[in-house]
Design an enzyme around this catalytic site. Sequence first.
Site, PDB file in Angstrom:
ATOM      1  CG  HIS A  66     -39.821  27.659  13.477  1.00  0.00           C
ATOM      2  ND1 HIS A  66     -40.566  28.639  12.854  1.00  0.00           N
ATOM      3  CD2 HIS A  66     -40.278  26.480  13.001  1.00  0.00           C
ATOM      4  CE1 HIS A  66     -41.427  28.065  12.023  1.00  0.00           C
ATOM      5  NE2 HIS A  66     -41.278  26.748  12.097  1.00  0.00           N
ATOM      6  N   GLY A  85     -34.334  15.377   1.511  1.00  0.00           N
ATOM      7  CA  GLY A  85     -35.793  15.387   1.710  1.00  0.00           C
ATOM      8  C   GLY A  85     -36.418  16.057   0.494  1.00  0.00           C
ATOM      9  CB  ILE A 134     -36.299  23.195   6.711  1.00  0.00           C
ATOM     10  CG1 ILE A 134     -35.615  24.332   5.936  1.00  0.00           C
ATOM     11  CG2 ILE A 134     -37.816  23.298   6.597  1.00  0.00           C
ATOM     12  CD1 ILE A 134     -35.894  24.362   4.438  1.00  0.00           C
ATOM     13  CG  MET A 187     -40.501  25.657   4.748  1.00  0.00           C
ATOM     14  SD  MET A 187     -39.885  26.843   5.982  1.00  0.00           S
ATOM     15  CE  MET A 187     -38.305  27.285   5.314  1.00  0.00           C
ATOM     16  CG  ASP A 220     -41.204  31.913  12.313  1.00  0.00           C
ATOM     17  OD1 ASP A 220     -42.286  31.340  12.155  1.00  0.00           O
ATOM     18  OD2 ASP A 220     -40.217  31.352  12.822  1.00  0.00           O
TER      19      ASP A 220
HETATM   20  P1  NAD Z   1     -43.077  15.783   3.701  1.00  0.00           P
HETATM   21  O1  NAD Z   1     -43.499  14.556   4.431  1.00  0.00           O
HETATM   22  O2  NAD Z   1     -43.927  16.254   2.580  1.00  0.00           O
HETATM   23  O3  NAD Z   1     -41.604  15.593   3.129  1.00  0.00           O
HETATM   24  C1  NAD Z   1     -40.562  15.117   3.908  1.00  0.00           C
HETATM   25  C2  NAD Z   1     -39.643  14.305   3.028  1.00  0.00           C
HETATM   26  O4  NAD Z   1     -38.560  13.841   3.835  1.00  0.00           O
HETATM   27  C3  NAD Z   1     -40.323  13.063   2.411  1.00  0.00           C
HETATM   28  O5  NAD Z   1     -40.170  13.083   1.009  1.00  0.00           O
HETATM   29  C4  NAD Z   1     -39.557  11.903   3.043  1.00  0.00           C
HETATM   30  O6  NAD Z   1     -39.406  10.789   2.176  1.00  0.00           O
HETATM   31  C5  NAD Z   1     -38.219  12.563   3.343  1.00  0.00           C
HETATM   32  N1  NAD Z   1     -37.413  11.839   4.311  1.00  0.00           N
HETATM   33  C6  NAD Z   1     -37.799  11.193   5.430  1.00  0.00           C
HETATM   34  N2  NAD Z   1     -36.742  10.629   6.024  1.00  0.00           N
HETATM   35  C7  NAD Z   1     -35.658  10.944   5.277  1.00  0.00           C
HETATM   36  C8  NAD Z   1     -34.278  10.648   5.375  1.00  0.00           C
HETATM   37  N3  NAD Z   1     -33.787   9.903   6.353  1.00  0.00           N
HETATM   38  N4  NAD Z   1     -33.457  11.117   4.412  1.00  0.00           N
HETATM   39  C9  NAD Z   1     -33.938  11.873   3.393  1.00  0.00           C
HETATM   40  N5  NAD Z   1     -35.248  12.177   3.243  1.00  0.00           N
HETATM   41  C10 NAD Z   1     -36.088  11.710   4.186  1.00  0.00           C
HETATM   42  O7  NAD Z   1     -42.900  16.952   4.783  1.00  0.00           O
HETATM   43  P2  NAD Z   1     -42.744  18.517   4.506  1.00  0.00           P
HETATM   44  O8  NAD Z   1     -44.071  19.157   4.488  1.00  0.00           O
HETATM   45  O9  NAD Z   1     -41.814  18.714   3.352  1.00  0.00           O
HETATM   46  O10 NAD Z   1     -42.019  18.978   5.878  1.00  0.00           O
HETATM   47  C11 NAD Z   1     -40.727  18.548   6.173  1.00  0.00           C
HETATM   48  C12 NAD Z   1     -40.286  19.059   7.535  1.00  0.00           C
HETATM   49  O11 NAD Z   1     -40.168  20.496   7.511  1.00  0.00           O
HETATM   50  C13 NAD Z   1     -41.236  18.756   8.668  1.00  0.00           C
HETATM   51  O12 NAD Z   1     -40.514  18.368   9.806  1.00  0.00           O
HETATM   52  C14 NAD Z   1     -41.933  20.080   8.926  1.00  0.00           C
HETATM   53  O13 NAD Z   1     -42.419  20.192  10.236  1.00  0.00           O
HETATM   54  C15 NAD Z   1     -40.809  21.033   8.661  1.00  0.00           C
HETATM   55  N6  NAD Z   1     -41.200  22.426   8.383  1.00  0.00           N
HETATM   56  C16 NAD Z   1     -40.430  23.419   8.911  1.00  0.00           C
HETATM   57  C17 NAD Z   1     -40.712  24.735   8.647  1.00  0.00           C
HETATM   58  C18 NAD Z   1     -39.844  25.827   9.217  1.00  0.00           C
HETATM   59  O14 NAD Z   1     -40.266  26.976   9.219  1.00  0.00           O
HETATM   60  N7  NAD Z   1     -38.647  25.550   9.666  1.00  0.00           N
HETATM   61  C19 NAD Z   1     -41.803  25.066   7.848  1.00  0.00           C
HETATM   62  C20 NAD Z   1     -42.578  24.043   7.324  1.00  0.00           C
HETATM   63  C21 NAD Z   1     -42.268  22.707   7.607  1.00  0.00           C
HETATM   64  C1  LMR Z   2     -44.537  26.349  10.089  1.00  0.00           C
HETATM   65  O1  LMR Z   2     -44.270  27.281  10.845  1.00  0.00           O
HETATM   66  O2  LMR Z   2     -45.398  26.454   9.188  1.00  0.00           O
HETATM   67  C2  LMR Z   2     -43.784  25.062  10.214  1.00  0.00           C
HETATM   68  O3  LMR Z   2     -42.967  25.035  11.347  1.00  0.00           O
HETATM   69  C3  LMR Z   2     -44.638  23.854  10.094  1.00  0.00           C
HETATM   70  C4  LMR Z   2     -45.547  23.646  11.264  1.00  0.00           C
HETATM   71  O4  LMR Z   2     -45.560  22.548  11.810  1.00  0.00           O
HETATM   72  O5  LMR Z   2     -46.285  24.568  11.619  1.00  0.00           O
END
Ligand code: NAD
Ligand code: LMR
Length: 329
Positions: A189, A27, A138, A239, A165
Amino acid sequence: MASEPGLVAARSFSTAIPLRSKVAVLGAAGGIGQPLSLLLKTNPRVTELGLYDIVNTPGVAADIGHINTLSNVAGYTAKDKDGLKKALQGAELVVIPAGVPRKPGMTRDDLFNTNAGIVRDLAQACAEVCPKAKLLIISNPVNSTVPIATEGLQEGRIFGVTSLDLVRASRFIGAKLDKVVDVPVVGGHAGITIIPLFSQVEGLKLTEEERAALTHRVQFGGDEVVKAKDGLGSATLSMAFAGARFADSLLRADAGEEVLEWAFVKNDLFKKEGIEYFSTYVKLDKNGVKEVLPLPENISEYEKELVKAAIPELLKTQTKGEQFVNGKQ
Ligand code: NAD
Ligand code: LMR
Protein backbone atom coordinates in the site's frame (compact mmCIF):
# COMPACT_ATOMS: atom_id res chain seq x y z
CA MET A 1 -13.57 -11.11 -11.78
CA ALA A 2 -17.27 -10.38 -11.34
CA SER A 3 -17.68 -13.96 -10.15
CA GLU A 4 -15.29 -13.63 -7.17
CA PRO A 5 -17.68 -14.19 -4.28
CA GLY A 6 -15.75 -12.36 -1.57
CA LEU A 7 -15.59 -9.07 -3.37
CA VAL A 8 -19.14 -9.15 -4.56
CA ALA A 9 -20.52 -10.07 -1.16
CA ALA A 10 -18.30 -7.54 0.56
CA ARG A 11 -19.84 -4.61 -1.26
CA SER A 12 -22.61 -4.12 1.24
CA PHE A 13 -23.15 -5.25 4.79
CA SER A 14 -24.70 -8.66 5.08
CA THR A 15 -27.73 -8.78 7.38
CA ALA A 16 -27.76 -12.50 8.27
CA ILE A 17 -27.77 -13.63 11.92
CA PRO A 18 -25.82 -11.24 14.08
CA LEU A 19 -23.51 -12.91 16.61
CA ARG A 20 -22.01 -11.08 19.55
CA SER A 21 -19.16 -9.14 18.03
CA LYS A 22 -17.26 -6.44 19.80
CA VAL A 23 -15.21 -4.17 17.57
CA ALA A 24 -12.62 -1.78 18.99
CA VAL A 25 -11.48 1.26 17.02
CA LEU A 26 -8.16 2.79 18.10
CA GLY A 27 -7.81 6.34 16.83
CA ALA A 28 -11.60 6.62 16.88
CA ALA A 29 -11.78 10.41 17.15
CA GLY A 30 -9.75 11.00 13.98
CA GLY A 31 -10.66 11.72 10.39
CA ILE A 32 -11.04 8.02 9.58
CA GLY A 33 -11.97 6.89 13.08
CA GLN A 34 -15.19 8.89 13.31
CA PRO A 35 -16.90 7.90 10.03
CA LEU A 36 -15.56 4.35 10.40
CA SER A 37 -17.10 4.09 13.87
CA LEU A 38 -20.34 5.49 12.45
CA LEU A 39 -20.42 2.83 9.71
CA LEU A 40 -19.61 0.09 12.22
CA LYS A 41 -22.52 1.32 14.37
CA THR A 42 -24.81 0.67 11.41
CA ASN A 43 -23.49 -2.88 10.91
CA PRO A 44 -25.97 -5.36 12.44
CA ARG A 45 -23.14 -7.80 13.17
CA VAL A 46 -21.54 -5.39 15.63
CA THR A 47 -23.02 -5.63 19.10
CA GLU A 48 -20.48 -3.53 20.98
CA LEU A 49 -18.14 -0.75 19.93
CA GLY A 50 -15.14 0.18 22.06
CA LEU A 51 -13.78 3.52 20.89
CA TYR A 52 -10.34 4.65 21.98
CA ASP A 53 -8.29 7.73 21.16
CA ILE A 54 -5.90 9.90 23.11
CA VAL A 55 -8.57 12.66 23.05
CA ASN A 56 -12.24 13.39 22.25
CA THR A 57 -13.61 9.85 22.21
CA PRO A 58 -16.38 10.40 24.81
CA GLY A 59 -18.04 12.95 22.50
CA VAL A 60 -17.80 10.65 19.49
CA ALA A 61 -19.19 7.74 21.52
CA ALA A 62 -22.07 9.85 22.94
CA ASP A 63 -22.98 11.07 19.46
CA ILE A 64 -22.77 7.71 17.64
CA GLY A 65 -24.34 5.99 20.65
CA HIS A 66 -27.69 7.68 19.91
CA ILE A 67 -28.06 5.86 16.58
CA ASN A 68 -30.86 3.35 16.98
CA THR A 69 -29.10 0.13 16.07
CA LEU A 70 -28.74 -2.56 18.73
CA SER A 71 -25.04 -2.10 19.55
CA ASN A 72 -23.68 -0.36 22.64
CA VAL A 73 -20.92 2.20 22.34
CA ALA A 74 -18.33 3.23 24.91
CA GLY A 75 -15.58 5.81 24.43
CA TYR A 76 -12.30 6.00 26.33
CA THR A 77 -9.33 8.32 26.22
CA ALA A 78 -5.75 8.05 27.43
CA LYS A 79 -6.89 9.95 30.58
CA ASP A 80 -9.27 7.16 31.64
CA LYS A 81 -7.77 4.61 33.98
CA ASP A 82 -7.22 1.50 31.85
CA GLY A 83 -9.07 3.23 28.99
CA LEU A 84 -7.24 1.33 26.27
CA LYS A 85 -7.71 -1.98 28.06
CA LYS A 86 -11.42 -1.34 28.52
CA ALA A 87 -11.85 -0.52 24.84
CA LEU A 88 -10.04 -3.75 23.89
CA GLN A 89 -11.53 -6.13 26.47
CA GLY A 90 -13.47 -8.88 24.65
CA ALA A 91 -12.91 -7.44 21.16
CA GLU A 92 -13.09 -9.80 18.19
CA LEU A 93 -11.84 -7.14 15.82
CA VAL A 94 -9.51 -4.23 16.49
CA VAL A 95 -9.29 -1.60 13.79
CA ILE A 96 -6.32 0.77 14.02
CA PRO A 97 -6.44 4.09 12.17
CA ALA A 98 -4.38 5.84 14.91
CA GLY A 99 -1.53 8.05 13.82
CA VAL A 100 -0.70 11.05 11.70
CA PRO A 101 -1.77 11.44 8.05
CA ARG A 102 0.26 12.89 5.15
CA LYS A 103 0.50 16.49 4.05
CA PRO A 104 1.30 17.49 0.44
CA GLY A 105 4.90 16.64 -0.50
CA MET A 106 5.17 13.77 2.01
CA THR A 107 5.44 10.06 1.30
CA ARG A 108 3.75 7.50 3.51
CA ASP A 109 7.21 6.48 4.69
CA ASP A 110 7.67 10.02 6.08
CA LEU A 111 5.01 9.05 8.67
CA PHE A 112 7.11 6.14 9.94
CA ASN A 113 8.87 7.98 12.78
CA THR A 114 5.58 8.99 14.40
CA ASN A 115 3.32 6.09 13.53
CA ALA A 116 5.65 3.13 14.07
CA GLY A 117 5.70 3.63 17.84
CA ILE A 118 1.94 4.26 18.00
CA VAL A 119 1.17 1.02 16.15
CA ARG A 120 3.72 -0.98 18.16
CA ASP A 121 2.24 0.18 21.49
CA LEU A 122 -1.37 -0.39 20.43
CA ALA A 123 -0.57 -3.84 19.00
CA GLN A 124 1.22 -4.77 22.23
CA ALA A 125 -1.87 -3.77 24.20
CA CYS A 126 -3.95 -6.03 21.92
CA ALA A 127 -1.50 -8.90 22.50
CA GLU A 128 -2.03 -8.48 26.24
CA VAL A 129 -5.78 -7.86 26.39
CA CYS A 130 -7.30 -9.63 23.36
CA PRO A 131 -4.60 -11.85 21.80
CA LYS A 132 -7.15 -13.71 19.67
CA ALA A 133 -8.62 -10.59 18.11
CA LYS A 134 -8.04 -9.84 14.46
CA LEU A 135 -6.08 -6.64 13.92
CA LEU A 136 -6.86 -4.43 10.96
CA ILE A 137 -3.99 -2.01 10.44
CA ILE A 138 -4.90 1.17 8.58
CA SER A 139 -2.14 3.43 9.96
CA ASN A 140 0.55 4.25 7.40
CA PRO A 141 3.03 3.28 6.18
CA VAL A 142 1.09 -0.02 6.04
CA ASN A 143 4.03 -1.82 4.36
CA SER A 144 6.03 -1.23 7.57
CA THR A 145 3.34 -0.97 10.28
CA VAL A 146 2.04 -4.49 9.55
CA PRO A 147 5.44 -6.14 10.24
CA ILE A 148 5.60 -4.01 13.40
CA ALA A 149 2.15 -5.13 14.58
CA THR A 150 2.78 -8.84 14.13
CA GLU A 151 5.15 -8.90 17.09
CA GLY A 152 3.57 -11.07 19.80
CA LEU A 153 0.37 -11.74 17.87
CA GLN A 154 -0.77 -14.66 15.72
CA GLU A 155 0.19 -13.97 12.11
CA GLY A 156 -3.07 -15.18 10.56
CA ARG A 157 -4.91 -12.53 12.52
CA ILE A 158 -3.04 -9.43 11.36
CA PHE A 159 -4.29 -7.64 8.27
CA GLY A 160 -2.90 -4.62 6.49
CA VAL A 161 -5.97 -2.91 5.08
CA THR A 162 -5.48 -2.29 1.36
CA SER A 163 -9.19 -2.24 0.51
CA LEU A 164 -9.11 1.45 -0.38
CA ASP A 165 -6.91 0.52 -3.36
CA LEU A 166 -9.54 -2.01 -4.47
CA VAL A 167 -12.32 0.51 -3.99
CA ARG A 168 -10.41 3.09 -6.05
CA ALA A 169 -9.53 0.66 -8.84
CA SER A 170 -13.14 -0.47 -8.95
CA ARG A 171 -14.40 3.11 -9.16
CA PHE A 172 -11.90 4.27 -11.78
CA ILE A 173 -12.79 1.35 -14.06
CA GLY A 174 -16.45 1.55 -13.07
CA ALA A 175 -16.59 5.19 -14.16
CA LYS A 176 -15.24 4.14 -17.56
CA LEU A 177 -17.59 1.15 -17.98
CA ASP A 178 -20.54 2.78 -16.19
CA LYS A 179 -20.96 -0.21 -13.88
CA VAL A 180 -19.46 -1.47 -10.65
CA VAL A 181 -16.74 -4.04 -11.30
CA ASP A 182 -14.28 -5.77 -9.01
CA VAL A 183 -10.61 -5.13 -9.75
CA PRO A 184 -8.03 -7.13 -7.80
CA VAL A 185 -5.14 -5.11 -6.38
CA VAL A 186 -2.08 -6.90 -4.99
CA GLY A 187 1.32 -6.03 -3.52
CA GLY A 188 1.47 -3.38 -0.83
CA HIS A 189 0.00 0.00 0.00
CA ALA A 190 2.38 2.69 -1.25
CA GLY A 191 3.08 4.01 -4.76
CA ILE A 192 4.58 1.40 -7.07
CA THR A 193 3.90 -1.42 -4.58
CA ILE A 194 0.16 -1.00 -5.34
CA ILE A 195 -0.54 -3.29 -8.31
CA PRO A 196 -3.98 -3.29 -9.94
CA LEU A 197 -4.63 -6.41 -12.03
CA PHE A 198 -6.77 -5.03 -14.82
CA SER A 199 -6.10 -8.21 -16.83
CA GLN A 200 -8.50 -9.98 -14.45
CA VAL A 201 -11.51 -7.81 -15.30
CA GLU A 202 -13.66 -9.72 -17.73
CA GLY A 203 -14.35 -7.89 -20.97
CA LEU A 204 -12.15 -4.88 -20.10
CA LYS A 205 -10.17 -3.57 -23.05
CA LEU A 206 -7.56 -0.89 -22.45
CA THR A 207 -5.01 0.66 -24.77
CA GLU A 208 -1.43 0.69 -23.47
CA GLU A 209 -1.78 4.39 -22.66
CA GLU A 210 -5.06 3.87 -20.80
CA ARG A 211 -3.62 0.95 -18.86
CA ALA A 212 -0.55 2.96 -17.84
CA ALA A 213 -2.63 5.99 -16.85
CA LEU A 214 -5.14 3.94 -14.83
CA THR A 215 -2.38 1.96 -13.12
CA HIS A 216 -0.67 5.21 -12.15
CA ARG A 217 -3.96 6.64 -10.88
CA VAL A 218 -4.58 3.64 -8.60
CA GLN A 219 -0.96 3.68 -7.39
CA PHE A 220 -1.08 7.39 -6.61
CA GLY A 221 -4.79 7.84 -5.82
CA GLY A 222 -3.88 8.71 -2.24
CA ASP A 223 -1.80 11.67 -3.47
CA GLU A 224 -4.81 13.00 -5.38
CA VAL A 225 -6.75 13.26 -2.13
CA VAL A 226 -3.79 14.65 -0.14
CA LYS A 227 -3.35 17.37 -2.77
CA ALA A 228 -7.07 18.21 -2.87
CA LYS A 229 -7.25 18.43 0.94
CA ASP A 230 -4.35 20.88 0.74
CA GLY A 231 -2.72 20.28 4.11
CA LEU A 232 -5.82 19.07 5.96
CA GLY A 233 -4.95 15.38 5.75
CA SER A 234 -5.50 12.40 3.49
CA ALA A 235 -8.40 10.14 2.52
CA THR A 236 -10.77 9.65 5.45
CA LEU A 237 -14.31 9.10 4.15
CA SER A 238 -13.46 6.65 1.36
CA MET A 239 -11.09 4.92 3.79
CA ALA A 240 -13.86 4.61 6.37
CA PHE A 241 -16.07 3.04 3.70
CA ALA A 242 -13.33 0.62 2.61
CA GLY A 243 -12.38 -0.22 6.21
CA ALA A 244 -15.97 -0.87 7.28
CA ARG A 245 -16.41 -3.16 4.28
CA PHE A 246 -13.28 -5.10 5.16
CA ALA A 247 -14.37 -5.35 8.82
CA ASP A 248 -17.71 -6.76 7.67
CA SER A 249 -15.90 -9.46 5.69
CA LEU A 250 -14.04 -10.52 8.82
CA LEU A 251 -17.21 -10.46 10.91
CA ARG A 252 -18.94 -12.68 8.37
CA ALA A 253 -15.98 -15.06 8.45
CA ASP A 254 -16.16 -14.98 12.25
CA ALA A 255 -19.79 -16.06 12.02
CA GLY A 256 -18.84 -19.14 9.98
CA GLU A 257 -19.06 -17.90 6.40
CA GLU A 258 -16.13 -18.66 4.14
CA VAL A 259 -15.17 -15.28 2.78
CA LEU A 260 -12.58 -14.26 0.20
CA GLU A 261 -10.82 -10.92 0.49
CA TRP A 262 -7.68 -9.17 -0.70
CA ALA A 263 -5.39 -8.16 2.14
CA PHE A 264 -1.76 -7.46 3.06
CA VAL A 265 -0.87 -10.51 5.17
CA LYS A 266 2.12 -12.64 6.04
CA ASN A 267 2.72 -15.33 3.42
CA ASP A 268 5.34 -17.24 1.44
CA LEU A 269 4.43 -16.12 -2.08
CA PHE A 270 7.72 -14.22 -2.56
CA LYS A 271 9.76 -15.92 0.13
CA LYS A 272 12.68 -16.44 -2.27
CA GLU A 273 12.92 -12.68 -2.67
CA GLY A 274 12.82 -12.18 1.12
CA ILE A 275 9.26 -10.86 1.11
CA GLU A 276 7.13 -11.88 4.08
CA TYR A 277 4.11 -9.65 3.54
CA PHE A 278 2.22 -9.28 0.31
CA SER A 279 -1.36 -8.36 -0.42
CA THR A 280 -3.10 -11.21 -2.17
CA TYR A 281 -6.37 -13.12 -2.23
CA VAL A 282 -7.07 -14.81 1.11
CA LYS A 283 -9.73 -17.19 2.33
CA LEU A 284 -10.98 -16.11 5.72
CA ASP A 285 -12.60 -18.10 8.47
CA LYS A 286 -13.27 -17.52 12.14
CA ASN A 287 -9.57 -17.80 12.95
CA GLY A 288 -8.54 -15.20 10.40
CA VAL A 289 -6.52 -16.29 7.37
CA LYS A 290 -7.50 -19.83 6.40
CA GLU A 291 -5.61 -19.96 3.14
CA VAL A 292 -3.42 -17.63 1.14
CA LEU A 293 -4.04 -17.93 -2.58
CA PRO A 294 -1.35 -17.30 -5.18
CA LEU A 295 -1.63 -14.54 -7.75
CA PRO A 296 -3.83 -15.49 -10.71
CA GLU A 297 -1.73 -17.46 -13.22
CA ASN A 298 -2.87 -15.46 -16.22
CA ILE A 299 -1.75 -11.98 -15.15
CA SER A 300 -0.27 -9.99 -18.04
CA GLU A 301 3.43 -9.44 -18.76
CA TYR A 302 2.89 -5.78 -17.87
CA GLU A 303 1.56 -6.80 -14.44
CA LYS A 304 4.42 -9.26 -13.93
CA GLU A 305 6.83 -6.35 -14.48
CA LEU A 306 4.90 -4.26 -11.94
CA VAL A 307 5.28 -7.07 -9.39
CA LYS A 308 9.04 -7.25 -10.10
CA ALA A 309 9.38 -3.50 -9.68
CA ALA A 310 7.51 -3.57 -6.35
CA ILE A 311 9.67 -6.24 -4.69
CA PRO A 312 12.72 -4.09 -3.73
CA GLU A 313 10.49 -1.37 -2.27
CA LEU A 314 8.41 -3.91 -0.33
CA LEU A 315 11.58 -5.49 1.01
CA LYS A 316 12.99 -2.13 2.11
CA THR A 317 9.84 -1.05 3.97
CA GLN A 318 9.29 -4.49 5.50
CA THR A 319 12.88 -4.53 6.79
CA LYS A 320 12.45 -1.06 8.22
CA GLY A 321 9.44 -2.24 10.23
CA GLU A 322 11.19 -5.40 11.39
CA GLN A 323 14.30 -3.48 12.45
CA PHE A 324 12.11 -1.10 14.42
CA VAL A 325 10.58 -3.91 16.50
CA ASN A 326 14.01 -5.47 16.96
CA GLY A 327 15.32 -2.17 18.32
CA LYS A 328 17.67 -1.60 15.36
CA GLN A 329 15.89 1.47 14.00
P1 NAD B 1 -6.22 11.88 11.94
O1 NAD B 1 -5.07 12.70 12.41
O2 NAD B 1 -7.44 12.59 11.49
O3 NAD B 1 -6.65 10.85 13.07
C1 NAD B 1 -5.74 10.05 13.73
C2 NAD B 1 -6.22 9.86 15.15
O4 NAD B 1 -5.28 9.01 15.82
C3 NAD B 1 -6.31 11.18 15.95
O5 NAD B 1 -7.61 11.32 16.49
C4 NAD B 1 -5.27 10.98 17.05
O6 NAD B 1 -5.63 11.59 18.28
C5 NAD B 1 -5.23 9.46 17.16
N1 NAD B 1 -4.05 8.95 17.83
C6 NAD B 1 -2.77 9.37 17.75
N2 NAD B 1 -1.99 8.64 18.55
C7 NAD B 1 -2.79 7.73 19.14
C8 NAD B 1 -2.57 6.69 20.08
N3 NAD B 1 -1.37 6.45 20.59
N4 NAD B 1 -3.63 5.96 20.48
C9 NAD B 1 -4.87 6.19 19.98
N5 NAD B 1 -5.14 7.17 19.09
C10 NAD B 1 -4.10 7.93 18.68
O7 NAD B 1 -5.67 10.93 10.76
P2 NAD B 1 -6.54 10.07 9.73
O8 NAD B 1 -6.82 10.88 8.53
O9 NAD B 1 -7.67 9.42 10.46
O10 NAD B 1 -5.45 8.96 9.30
C11 NAD B 1 -4.99 8.02 10.23
C12 NAD B 1 -3.93 7.12 9.62
O11 NAD B 1 -4.52 6.31 8.58
C13 NAD B 1 -2.78 7.84 8.96
O12 NAD B 1 -1.58 7.20 9.27
C14 NAD B 1 -3.07 7.72 7.48
O13 NAD B 1 -1.91 7.81 6.69
C15 NAD B 1 -3.67 6.35 7.43
N6 NAD B 1 -4.48 6.04 6.24
C16 NAD B 1 -4.37 4.79 5.71
C17 NAD B 1 -5.13 4.42 4.63
C18 NAD B 1 -5.02 3.03 4.06
O14 NAD B 1 -5.47 2.81 2.94
N7 NAD B 1 -4.49 2.07 4.77
C19 NAD B 1 -6.01 5.34 4.05
C20 NAD B 1 -6.10 6.61 4.60
C21 NAD B 1 -5.31 6.96 5.71
C1 LMR C 1 -4.48 6.55 0.84
O1 LMR C 1 -4.14 5.71 0.01
O2 LMR C 1 -5.36 7.41 0.60
C2 LMR C 1 -3.85 6.53 2.20
O3 LMR C 1 -2.79 5.63 2.28
C3 LMR C 1 -3.50 7.88 2.71
C4 LMR C 1 -2.35 8.52 1.99
O4 LMR C 1 -1.42 8.96 2.65
O5 LMR C 1 -2.39 8.61 0.76
